[in-house]
Design a protein around this motif. Structure first.
Motif, PDB file in Angstrom:
ATOM      1  N   GLY A  81       0.812  -1.217   0.000  1.00 22.69           N
ATOM      2  CA  GLY A  81       0.000   0.000   0.000  1.00 22.69           C
ATOM      3  C   GLY A  81       0.840   1.258   0.000  1.00 22.69           C
ATOM      4  N   ASN A  82       2.123   1.139   0.367  1.00 25.23           N
ATOM      5  CA  ASN A  82       3.023   2.295   0.352  1.00 25.23           C
ATOM      6  C   ASN A  82       3.531   2.613  -1.049  1.00 25.23           C
ATOM      7  N   CYS A  83       3.299   1.699  -2.006  1.00 22.15           N
ATOM      8  CA  CYS A  83       3.719   1.952  -3.390  1.00 22.15           C
ATOM      9  C   CYS A  83       2.688   2.856  -4.053  1.00 22.15           C
ATOM     10  N   SER A  84       2.680   4.085  -3.649  1.00 21.17           N
ATOM     11  CA  SER A  84       1.630   5.004  -4.086  1.00 21.17           C
ATOM     12  C   SER A  84       1.673   5.308  -5.570  1.00 21.17           C
ATOM     13  N   MET A  85       2.833   5.072  -6.217  1.00 21.52           N
ATOM     14  CA  MET A  85       2.963   5.355  -7.644  1.00 21.52           C
ATOM     15  C   MET A  85       2.813   4.105  -8.505  1.00 21.52           C
ATOM     16  N   LEU A  86       2.534   2.973  -7.863  1.00 23.34           N
ATOM     17  CA  LEU A  86       2.443   1.704  -8.596  1.00 23.34           C
ATOM     18  C   LEU A  86       1.255   1.723  -9.556  1.00 23.34           C
ATOM     19  N   THR A  87       1.538   1.455 -10.819  1.00 24.61           N
ATOM     20  CA  THR A  87       0.473   1.419 -11.837  1.00 24.61           C
ATOM     21  C   THR A  87       0.234   0.007 -12.368  1.00 24.61           C
ATOM     22  N   SER A  88       1.208  -0.899 -12.176  1.00 29.71           N
ATOM     23  CA  SER A  88       1.054  -2.248 -12.721  1.00 29.71           C
ATOM     24  C   SER A  88       1.646  -3.265 -11.757  1.00 29.71           C
ATOM     25  N   LEU A  89       0.830  -4.272 -11.386  1.00 30.20           N
ATOM     26  CA  LEU A  89       1.287  -5.364 -10.529  1.00 30.20           C
ATOM     27  C   LEU A  89       0.814  -6.674 -11.136  1.00 30.20           C
ATOM     28  N   ASN A  90       1.787  -7.546 -11.427  1.00 29.77           N
ATOM     29  CA  ASN A  90       1.471  -8.870 -11.943  1.00 29.77           C
ATOM     30  C   ASN A  90       2.222  -9.890 -11.102  1.00 29.77           C
ATOM     31  N   ALA A  91       1.471 -10.644 -10.314  1.00 34.79           N
ATOM     32  CA  ALA A  91       2.058 -11.708  -9.487  1.00 34.79           C
ATOM     33  C   ALA A  91       1.272 -12.994  -9.686  1.00 34.79           C
ATOM     34  N   GLY A  92       0.805 -13.220 -10.889  1.00 33.95           N
ATOM     35  CA  GLY A  92       0.056 -14.424 -11.192  1.00 33.95           C
ATOM     36  C   GLY A  92       0.926 -15.666 -11.195  1.00 33.95           C
ATOM     37  N   HIS A  93       0.308 -16.827 -11.074  1.00 29.40           N
ATOM     38  CA  HIS A  93       0.994 -18.118 -11.086  1.00 29.40           C
ATOM     39  C   HIS A  93       2.080 -18.184 -10.016  1.00 29.40           C
ATOM     40  N   ASN A  94       1.671 -17.930  -8.761  1.00 22.22           N
ATOM     41  CA  ASN A  94       2.531 -18.127  -7.608  1.00 22.22           C
ATOM     42  C   ASN A  94       1.759 -18.942  -6.574  1.00 22.22           C
ATOM     43  N   ASN A  95       2.178 -18.858  -5.316  1.00 21.58           N
ATOM     44  CA  ASN A  95       1.511 -19.603  -4.246  1.00 21.58           C
ATOM     45  C   ASN A  95       0.986 -18.648  -3.182  1.00 21.58           C
ATOM     46  N   LEU A  96       0.500 -17.510  -3.619  1.00 21.41           N
ATOM     47  CA  LEU A  96       0.007 -16.505  -2.692  1.00 21.41           C
ATOM     48  C   LEU A  96      -1.335 -16.935  -2.109  1.00 21.41           C
ATOM     49  N   SER A  97      -1.576 -16.557  -0.864  1.00 17.30           N
ATOM     50  CA  SER A  97      -2.799 -16.977  -0.176  1.00 17.30           C
ATOM     51  C   SER A  97      -3.358 -15.816   0.642  1.00 17.30           C
ATOM     52  N   GLY A  98      -4.483 -16.089   1.276  1.00 13.52           N
ATOM     53  CA  GLY A  98      -5.109 -15.062   2.094  1.00 13.52           C
ATOM     54  C   GLY A  98      -5.942 -14.097   1.273  1.00 13.52           C
ATOM     55  N   SER A  99      -6.437 -13.072   1.929  1.00 13.87           N
ATOM     56  CA  SER A  99      -7.279 -12.073   1.267  1.00 13.87           C
ATOM     57  C   SER A  99      -6.457 -10.839   0.919  1.00 13.87           C
TER      58      SER A  99
END
Length: 693
Positions: A208-226
Motif C-alpha cells: 500500500g506504500n507503493c503510491s505510484m504503482l500502476t502495474s502489478l502482476n504476481a500471477g501463477h505463484n503460491n500466494l494466499s489469504g485475502s
C-alpha cells in the motif's frame, strides 16, 4: 515493459550522433565477445580496425563514450563478462533473448550509469543475492525475467535502487514473500512483474506504500489469504493481475482502484458476489474473474463499465438471468465468456447489440429456448460456444447462424436433443468454418450433404448421435479435415475408400491459427486447432466389410478407432506404416488371421486394443505389443503368447504331439511286420514250388 523516462529517451537519441569510442571501451567490448562460447558472428562484425561506435549493437555519446549495448536475439552463448562493468558511461544494456548462462557479474551491477538493464530470456541462474551488494543508483528498469534465478528475492539497500521505476522478475523460481522494499526506497516505482515464480504467503500490506504503482502482476505463484485493505490505497493502479494463486475473500474494496483498466483475479478462491460498486470502474477494459467460487447474479451496474472489451466470469457459481445487465451499453465488447455457471432463462437480446463481438461462450449453463434471429447482427463473431444447454430447433439455429459469415468455430453440442439433422436444402453459408462440434445431441438422419460445402473445415465432431446411412464419398473433398469423430452412431456400409484419401490424414496439418477462446475438452485446454490430434474415430457403428488396405496411406494419423463394428477379414499389413499412431482400437469386430508383426514397430503406440475378435496365432513379442496388458488381447481364443498366459508351446500341445508320434511308430511297425510276413510267405511258396517240380 514500461516507457523509459523521457529524459532517458532524449539522452539515448543524442547517442546516435556518436562517431567513435575510446580504446579502453573498445577493449572491454572485445573482451566481452572473446569470453563468449558462441558470439553470433560479432567477432567478424566487430573489427579492431574500425570505430567501435559503428559496431553492430553499439551506440555512443558525443564525447566518444559507449552508452548503449543492444545485442538482443543474437544467438549469444556463454557467460556475461565482467568487462562490461568497465563501460563507465553505459546507460542501456540489452542482452535479452540469447542463451547466456551463469550469474550476473557484480561488476556490472555496481555500475553508476546503467539506467536500463535487460537480460531477460536467457539461461542465467543463481540466487541474485548480488543485488544486495550492488550500487545501481541510476537504474530505472531491471528485467531479469525468463531465466533460472531462484531463492528469496534480495532486498537491496534503499540507496541502491532509489531510481527504480520498473522491475520484471517473472518466470523464474524465486521464493519467499513479495518484495516491498522498492515501495519505500524508490518514490517513482511504478511496475512490478513477478508472475510465474514460487512466491508465497499473503499479499503484504506494505504494498500500500507503493503510491505510484500502476502495474502489478504476481500471477501463477503460491500466494494466499485475502487482499489487505491497505492494498486498495494504490489508487493509481491500472493493471492488476493476481491470477492462479490461492487468494480468497471478497472483492468489496476493488472499486477504490478507480484507474483500473485490467483486472485479472482468475484461478483463485474468491467468493461472494461481484459488488454493485464495480460500475465505478469506468476505465475497466478487461476483467477476468474466472475459475473462482463467486456466486449470485451479475450486478446491473456492470453496464456502467462502458470501456469493457473482455468479460470472463467462467467457471464460477453465478446464477440467475442476464437480462439485468444491459450489454447494449458495452459497444466495445469483443469477448464474453460465461462458461460453466448456473445462468438460466433465454440468452438476453441486448448481447446482440455488441456488434464488435468476436467470441461468445455461454456453454454449460441452463439457457433454453431457440436462438434469436438477432444473433445474425454479430457480423464479427468468429467463436461461438453454446454447448450443454437446453436449446431447441437445430434447423432454425443453423439457418440463423449461417449469416454470421466470419464464424470459424461453432460449438453447439449437447443441445437439440432427439431432433433431426437439418436437410440438405435447409442450410447454406459457413464458408469460413474450421471447427464444428455437433456431438451428444442424439440427432437422427444421415450425414448431410451441406457439410460438403464447408471446404475450410478442419475438425468435425458428430459423435454420440443416432446418424444412419453410409459415410459419404464426398468427405475427401474436405481437404483440410484432420480431426474426424463419428463415434457411437448407427452408420452402415463399408469404410469408403474416399476416407482413405483424406489429404490432412496423409500429411502434416496446416499452419497454426489460434482460437479466439481456448477450447476445453476433458479438462484439457486447446488454444489452436493444430493442438488436437489427427484422428479418425468411427467406432461403435454398424460398419461392415474389411479394413481397406489403403489405410496405410493415412500416415499422419495419431489415433484410429474402428472398434465395435462388424468388420471382417484380416488386419491389413499396411496399418504398420502408420508410424505416428499413438492409439489403435480394433476391438469388438470379427477380424481373423494373425497379428501383423510390424505393429511392434509403432514406437509411439500407447493405447492398443484388438480384444474380442477371431484372431489366431502367436502375439508378436519383443516390441511395442509386449507393453500392453492382457485386456488388449482377450476374447481371441485362438491367440497365444505370454501376455495372455496361453503359451504357444504349452503342455497340451506337447502331449498331443507325443501321442501322434506314438501312433505313427505303431503304424510304421505294423506296416513293416506285414511286409516282412508277406515276403516270407512268398519265399516259402517259391521254395516249395521248386521242390515239387
Amino acid at each position: 515493459m514500461p516507457h523509459v523516462h523521457p529524459a532517458l529517451v532524449i539522452f539515448l537519441s543524442l547517442a546516435a550522433l556518436a562517431t567513435s569510442c575510446t580504446e579502453k571501451e573498445k577493449s572491454s567490448l572485445l573482451q566481452f565477445v572473446a569470453e563468449l562460447s558462441q558470439d553470433g558472428g560479432l567477432t567478424n562484425s566487430w573489427e579492431n580496425s574500425t570505430d567501435c561506435c559503428r559496431w553492430e549493437g553499439i551506440t555512443c555519446s558525443s564525447d566518444r563514450t559507449v552508452t548503449g549495448v543492444f545485442l538482443a536475439s543474437k544467438s549469444l552463448q556463454g557467460h556475461i563478462s565482467a568487462s562490461l562493468g568497465n563501460l563507465t558511461g553505459l546507460v542501456c544494456l540489452n542482452l535479452s533473448h540469447n542463451s547466456l548462462h551463469g550469474d550476473l557479474p557484480l561488476e556490472l551491477l555496481s555500475s553508476n550509469s546503467i539506467a536500463v538493464l535487460d537480460v531477460s530470456f536467457n539461461l542465467l541462474n543463481g540466487d541474485l543475492q548480488v543485488l544486495e551488494k550492488s550500487t545501481l543508483r541510476s537504474l530505472q528498469v531491471l528485467n531479469v525475467s525468463s531465466n533460472f534465478f531462484s531463492g528469496h528475492f534480495p532486498s537491496p539497500t534503499r540507496e541502491a535502487m532509489k531510481s527504480l521505476i520498473a522491475l520484471n522478475a517473472s518466470n523464474n523460481s524465486f521464493t519467499g514473500q513479495i518484495p516491498t522494499v522498492f515501495c519505500v526506497s524508490a518514490p517513482s516505482f511504478a511496475v512490478l512483474q513477478l508472475s510465474y515464480n514460487q512466491f508465497s504467503g499473503r499479499i503484504p500490506s506494505e504494498l500500500g506504500n507503493c503510491s505510484m504503482l500502476t502495474s502489478l502482476n504476481a500471477g501463477h505463484n503460491n500466494l494466499s489469504g485475502s487482499l489487505p485493505d491497505e492494498f486498495f490505497n494504490i489508487t493509481l493502479m491500472e493493471h492488476l493481475s493476481l491470477h492462479d494463486n490461492q487468494l480468497e475473500g471478497t472483492l468489496n474494496g476493488i472499486s477504490r482502484l478507480k484507474n483500473l483498466a485490467t483486472l485479472n483475479l482468475g484461478g483463485n478462491m474468491f467468493s461472494g458476489n461481484i459488488p454493485y460498486s464495480i460500475g465505478e470502474l469506468k476505465k475497466l477494459v478487461t476483467i477476468h474473474l474466472d475459475h473462482n467460487s463467486m456466486s449470485g447474479e451479475l450486478p446491473p451496474t456492470l453496464s456502467n463499465c462502458t470501456s469493457l472489451i473482455t468479460i470472463d466470469f467462467s467457471s464460477n457459481n453465478f446464477s440467475g438471468g442476464l437480462k439485468e445487465v444491459n450489454f447494449s451499453n458495452l459497444p466495445n465488447l469483443k469477448t464474453i465468456d460465461l462458461m460453466l455457471n448456473n445462468f438460466s432463462g433465454t440468452i438476453p437480446e441486448s448481447i446482440y447489440s455488441c456488434i464488435n463481438l468476436t467470441a461468445l461462450r455461454l456453454s454449460s449453463n441452463k439457457f433454453h429456448g431457440q436462438l434469436s434471429e438477432r444473433i445474425g447482427n454479430l457480423k464479427s463473431l468468429a467463436f461461438l460456444s453454446l454447448v450443454d444447454n437446453s436449446l431447441t430447433n437445430i434447423t432454425s439455429a443453423l439457418q440463423i447462424l449461417s449469416s454470421c459469415r466470419n464464424l470459424t468455430t461453432l460449438l453447439i453440442g449437447k443441445n437439440f436433443k432427439n431432433e433431426a439433422m437439418p436437410k440438405d436444402d435447409a442450410i447454406d453459408g459457413f464458408g469460413n468454418l474450421r471447427v464444428l462440434f455437433l456431438n451428444d445431441c442424439s440427432l437422427s438422419g444421415k450425414i448431410p450433404l451441406w457439410l460438403s460445402k464447408l471446404t475450410n473445415l478442419e475438425m468435425l465432431l458428430l459423435y454420440n448421435n443416432e446418424l444412419t446411412g453410409p459415410i459419404p464419398d464426398w468427405i475427401n473433398n474436405l481437404i483440410f479435415l484432420f480431426h474426424i469423430n463419428m463415434y457411437n452412431n448407427s452408420l452402415t456400409g463399408e469404410i469408403p475408400t474416399a476416407l482413405m484419401s483424406m489429404p490432412m490424414l496423409e500429411k502434416d496439418k496446416v499452419a497454426p491459427k489460434p482460437f479466439e477462446l481456448p477450447i476445453y475438452t476433458r479438462s484439457r485446454q486447446y488454444r489452436m486447432a493444430i493442438s488436437f490430434s489427427t484422428m479418425l474415430h468411427v467406432g461403435r457403428n454398424n460398419l461392415t466389410g474389411v479394413i481397406p488396405e489403403e489405410i496405410g496411406q493415412l500416415k499422419a494419423l495419431v489415433s484410429l478407432d474402428l472398434r465395435s463394428n462388424k468388420l471382417i477379414g484380416v488386419i491389413p499389413q499396411s496399418i504398420c506404416n502408420l508410424s505416428n499412431l499413438e492409439a489403435l482400437d480394433l476391438s469388438g469386430n470379427h477380424l481373423t488371421g494373425t497379428i501383423p508383426i510390424g505393429l511392434n514397430n509403432l514406437h509411439f503406440l500407447s493405447k492398443f486394443n484388438i480384444s474380442n475378435n477371431d484372431l489366431e496365432g502367436p502375439i508378436p513379442i519383443n516390441g511395442q505389443l509386449s507393453t500392453f496388458p492382457n485386456s488388449s488381447f482377450q476374447g481371441n481364443p485362438k491367440l497365444c503368447g505370454p501376455m495372455i498366459a496361453r503359451y504357444c508351446g504349452s503342455a497340451e500341445t506337447t502331449i498331443t504331439t507325443n501321442v501322434t508320434k506314438n501312433i505313427d511308430i505303431k503304424v510304421i511297425s505294423a506296416i513293416a511286420f506285414g511286409a516282412f510276413f508277406i515276403v516270407g510267405v512268398m519265399y516259402d511258396q517259391i521254395v516249395l514250388s521248386k521242390a515239387f517240380c
